[in-house]
Enzyme design. Structure first.
Site, PDB file in Angstrom:
ATOM      1  CB  VAL A  59      -0.986  -0.004   1.193  1.00  0.00           C
ATOM      2  CG1 VAL A  59      -1.791   1.287   1.243  1.00  0.00           C
ATOM      3  CG2 VAL A  59      -1.927  -1.206   1.098  1.00  0.00           C
ATOM      4  CB  CYS A  60       3.929   2.187   1.884  1.00  0.00           C
ATOM      5  SG  CYS A  60       3.289   1.907   3.544  1.00  0.00           S
ATOM      6  CB  SER A  61       5.008   0.438  -2.990  1.00  0.00           C
ATOM      7  OG  SER A  61       5.554   0.536  -4.280  1.00  0.00           O
TER       8      SER A  61
END
Length: 170
Positions: A59-61
């Site tokens: 999700v962060c990527s």
């Protein structure tokens, strides 16, 4: 007070919650070349600050790549920053691998200066809670999203809309 969970487990956020209308708190984080970066370094610009727990996770990527893509259409008066506690070297390596060039990745690993100033440092994990802040040219907070479940995506459209609203008022 914001209630945040990580994988459905409650976490304790350190620092003071930031709200729309607040003066943006200052902070010191590190650039990928280990130079200190503060809020003042982008004074006079609109800032979209995207906060992620760890840039090299799903999700962060995706969040960072989404704002990297959007950054090109926001104009020269907008700076997009992604802040995490990842080491600057890991952020640089990830950015080079993913071709991210329109977002400045910054590390809060040293002392959680940003995390505590914006109330997003998760005590139990020593990571930052997923959140979005939009700050205008005069350092006023105009948009805030603390994502209730850290493993979920933020509302990208609302964040971009908040930035565009500021760019149209110039």
């Amino acid at each position: 007070m914001v209630n945040v969970t990580f994988k459905q487990e409650p976490v304790t956020l350190l620092g003071k919650e930031v709200a729309v209308g607040d003066k943006a708190p200052d902070f010191t984080v590190l650039s990928n070349d280990l130079k200190p970066v503060t809020l003042n370094d982008s004074k006079g610009k609109i800032r979209l600050i995207s906060v992620v727990p760890s840039i090299d996770t799903g999700v962060c990527s995706e969040q960072t790549k989404k704002f990297n893509q959007e950054a090109t259409s926001l104009g020269d008066d907008v700076v997009v920053l992604t802040i995490s506690v990842d080491l600057p070297f890991a952020q640089a390596r990830w950015g080079a691998t993913e071709g991210v060039k329109n977002v400045q990745t910054l590390s809060d690993h040293r002392d959680l200066s940003f995390g505590e100033a914006y109330g997003v440092a998760m005590k139990e994990l020593r990571l930052l809670a997923r959140s979005i802040f939009v700050i205008d040219q005069d350092d006023n907070v105009t948009y805030v999203e603390y994502v209730n479940e850290v493993t979920n995506h933020p509302d990208y459209d609302k964040a971009i809309e908040a930035v565009k609203k500021l760019t149209n008022n110039q």
